[in-house]
Design an enzyme around this catalytic site. Structure first.
Site, short mmCIF file in Angstrom:
data_model
loop_
_atom_site.label_atom_id
_atom_site.label_comp_id
_atom_site.label_asym_id
_atom_site.label_seq_id
_atom_site.Cartn_x
_atom_site.Cartn_y
_atom_site.Cartn_z
N HIS A 185 0.82 -1.16 0.09
CA HIS A 185 -0.01 -0.02 -0.01
C HIS A 185 0.79 1.42 -0.03
CE1 HIS A 185 -3.84 2.30 1.09
NE2 HIS A 185 -2.80 3.02 1.89
N GLU A 186 1.76 1.32 0.97
CA GLU A 186 2.65 2.36 0.91
C GLU A 186 3.59 2.65 -0.18
OE1 GLU A 186 2.05 4.52 2.99
OE2 GLU A 186 0.66 3.28 4.55
N HIS A 207 1.60 4.60 -2.71
CA HIS A 207 1.95 6.09 -2.59
C HIS A 207 3.35 6.69 -3.05
CE1 HIS A 207 -1.73 6.95 -0.21
NE2 HIS A 207 -1.50 5.95 0.72
N GLU A 212 -4.42 8.39 -2.54
CA GLU A 212 -5.07 6.94 -1.94
C GLU A 212 -5.32 6.08 -3.32
OE1 GLU A 212 -4.86 6.67 0.97
OE2 GLU A 212 -5.90 4.48 1.31
#
Lengths: 499, 499
Positions: free
Chosen positions: A266-267, A270, A296
């Site tokens: 997930h990160e 980003h 997001e």
């Protein structure tokens, strides 16, 4: 009068942003490795940076420079004009709120966050309510000031801090349709899952060092460049740093490796966005990420769309099995895929699956718009929260710790932020579908752990655009449609009902 | 006109120093864990901090504030008056040099340092000479400007940046006596060592993790508080951070644990000084360390006076032996003590023992005063260096890599810094002798690894004074004498000739 007001503005923003980048790095250090005794000195350092940036932004000469820059607008390139527009937007936000109010908010949110840290474990909303009331009142005051400066409604002015150009009118429409669709689709998803044998959990322990190794391996597959970033540990995972030096963090649970690994992926989403921002516009407003919804969308595209797919499970399963030396049916790719896509209504947003997540966000959006509009008092918040959970997900939190006390956002003064989580989920589905339409080989490539073509498409269609266009225009150019929920609904249908 | 100019000055210096602390933390990050690709962004962040601090320092309103503060001088406490004096000194240094020259020096030293990084391994002084000439010319120009502002000679104005209030007249006297004493004492030390059986080196490898564990254990014994600091790895060991968050670094050689351990103890001495600075004066000039000579005295007191003693060897030997699982005569405390006090003339200053070290510094001092005075041209530097080494230590560097190219200081624009190494060694001997005279039990306590009474004495007599007094006054109050070489000579006599 400066002869080149536009380039003088660029120089000033470059300095302001270099200082604010310095603050970002110090925040990362504070969350990852600062010894506890360093906290007071660190606050002073961060406050000095933030006051200095604010003073530079509110320097009386800025108005004159903006006036001059607008007069030379016909000589600016497209990117310069977009940069001027974004500089002006940031400047309006900074100057709309008087210094006195900025300070009051900073103090009130500090106090409130401290009170919340005690009230949450005690599940005692009354204890933190007066502090939250103060934060709410001041936030409303700041919102009114910004609304006037930006010619927006109060809520939209707050939203504009996180998702520029978006409006509660758009959100009302989108969330309205989602809120009608959800109670129809969720029971079918749950019913279908219950009809199947439950997936098996691989048995731990999963040593932290092995999890970290696996995380790094997968980050590299996705496209993270360790010459321009690091992976470390913090209590709350985040992606910090700057585009050329990205600092991802995670936390490890030795009884379950998937939470750290999915968090890392997930990160990484980003981080890839930040890394791909236009290099020629570093430390300029137009070179920044477009907003929190698109941000997001990039983390959810990597985590939810790509890495929780059946294809990626086939890539990851043998690598994870080898890393932990596991064996048996639990390590079967299809079993791991089913684990990664389990749906279950739960009280806590951050633990939610992608099907129930929008319900959490819709609830918070309804409540925060009512609070900001003054249509609801804080006295009614806990009950309204619990009713909303019952209506949207069919469950009622037994205590406020699992209800309105769970998230830090409001207690920290962040009103207008929550919607971007779900807007991001919708955009992620739109972008992933468009990428796989343009490159039908992408799913097959994910099966081999090859993210190169997907990343290249995102670089061109999202990352490299920075803030040159607004979110809707970026999505329209990339996918043929503005932000909406239909592709997300199709994705849920395919993954949870047809697949 | 501000009503309280003195407290307005405090506010401004507090902000300037908080920003400069932020820069210090970012420098630590850059040296320890920043990925290589982050360098360009980091330069921008550090430059923004440094330009902002310089602008705040040279704000035209500052002159007015100093004028006002001097007018209210009779209402200031002793510490406030000392703070005002130190604020003024820093301000004079900052404003003496025109912005144009500051920028020229910054660019020239960057270029020169890059050229030096290539010239040193190639041992090619000619290659870096033009860059060094530029740095020297600009440094002399800045020195002249500071000399005028501070009413000092040019060299003393440069020295004042590192060792406020000291003078080349004092250094000439002290170094003159040391230079006469050294050729008399060194042959006797060498002769005595040669008459003994050489000490044995413990056999490695010494795994990095074990060295680090041992380092931490010894740091704690000496008094380092890990709630207020860290130990990490960097190419060049240093002590960075801020008094409440000290960041020590070292590097590890798996074939020799003593270099890392003694390095860690040295940096711990620096850290204890910073940690003990007056807490009420954080981020104010009077709360800073007095100067580089006293700073070096604290690292050398811990490393050379305390930790290379026969007593500390008795504490460390069994712990180190246990850490590495070694055995045999090499781990005998007396053998380890003899290893820690081996004397041998060598070309490289940073590897030098405490007996030959002053020779390295005296040579550099003679050469840099001649260069700044214009009495010597850079063409003559390599030969003059080699002649000086021959005269002072009886050895001639076979190439400039081992001669005038070895240290970064001049190539980085640091003229006036070198003397503080040896001034620090002299002060360390004076302070350690005074502490053990006041507390004769100290050596016995070191044998048990108990630094508490020694540290308490240093806290009272050195650390806690910050910059309230000058170096000579601090030493005179603590030891009964201003800075001089007699106690150092006595220490060498005792340890290397009588012991």
């Amino acid at each position: 009068m400066t002869t080149h007001p536009y380039s003088e503005l660029e120089t000033r923003f470059s300095r302001i942003n270099a200082l604010s980048e310095a603050g970002g790095m110090l925040n990362w250090d504070m969350a990852t490795l600062m010894p506890s005794g360093g906290a007071a000195a660190r606050s002073e350092q961060l406050a000095a940076i933030s006051v200095t940036c604010h003073q530079m932004m509110t320097d009386p000469k800025m108005a004159e420079l903006f006036e001059g820059a607008h007069a030379e607008a016909d000589r600016l390139t497209g990117w310069q004009a977009a940069n001027l527009r974004e500089m002006r937007r940031q400047w309006l936000h900074a100057t709309a709120v008087p210094e006195r109010l900025v300070e009051q908010i900073s103090r009130a949110t500090n106090r409130c966050e401290l009170a919340w840290r005690e009230a949450r474990p005690a599940s005692d909303f009354q204890q933190v309510k007066p502090y939250l009331q103060e934060v709410l009142d001041l936030t409303r005051e700041a919102g009114q000031a910004k609304a006037q400066a930006l010619d927006l409604s109060v809520y939209d002015a707050l939203l504009d801090q996180f998702e520029p150009g978006f409006s509660s009118r758009r959100i009302d429409e989108i969330f309205g349709r989602l809120a009608r669709w959800l109670p129809e689709v969720l029971p079918r998803v749950l019913e279908r899952q219950r009809a199947q044998r439950p997936p098996e959990r691989p048995e731990g322990p999963f040593p932290q060092a092995k999890q970290e190794q696996l995380g790094r391996r997968l980050m590299q597959a996705v496209g993270f460049d360790f010459d321009h970033g690091r992976l470390d540990v913090s209590l709350h995972p985040f992606c910090g740093g700057v585009p050329d030096d990205l600092r991802i963090t995670t936390r490890y649970d030795e009884s379950d490796f998937t939470s750290a690994i999915m968090g890392v992926l997930h990160e990484t989403g980003h981080a890839l966005y930040e890394r791909g921002l236009p290099a020629d516009w570093r430390r300029q407003p137009v070179g920044e990420a477009r907003g929190m919804a698109l941000h997001e969308s990039q983390s959810l595209l990597v985590e939810m769309q790509a890495c929780r797919s059946a294809e990626f499970s086939q890539f990851m399963a043998p690598i994870a099995q080898e890393a932990f030396g596991g064996g048996g049916a639990a390590w079967d790719p299809h079993n791991l895929y089913r684990l990664a896509t389990q749906v279950e209504p739960d009280f806590i947003r951050v633990d939610a699956d992608e099907v129930t997540y929008p319900a959490h966000v819709i609830l918070r959006y309804r409540l925060e718009t009512a609070l900001i509009a003054g249509d609801m008092s804080l006295d009614d918040l806990p009950a309204a929260w619990n009713e909303g959970m019952q209506q949207l997900l069919g469950i009622t939190p037994p205590e406020d710790r699992l209800g309105c006390l769970q998230d830090i956002h409001w207690f920290d003064g962040a009103f207008g932020y929550f919607p971007t989580y779900t807007l991001g989920a919708l955009a992620a589905a739109q972008l992933f579908e468009a990428a796989t339409t343009a490159h039908p080989e992408i799913p097959e490539q994910l099966r081999r752990g090859d993210f190169t073509p997907l990343l290249a498409w995102l670089r061109t269609n999202v990352h490299g655009l920075g803030s040159a266009l607004d979110t809707d225009t970026i999505l329209e150019r990339a996918t043929g449609a503005k932000l909406d929920e239909t592709v997300f609904q199709r994705h849920i249908q395919r993954r949870y009902l047809d697949g």
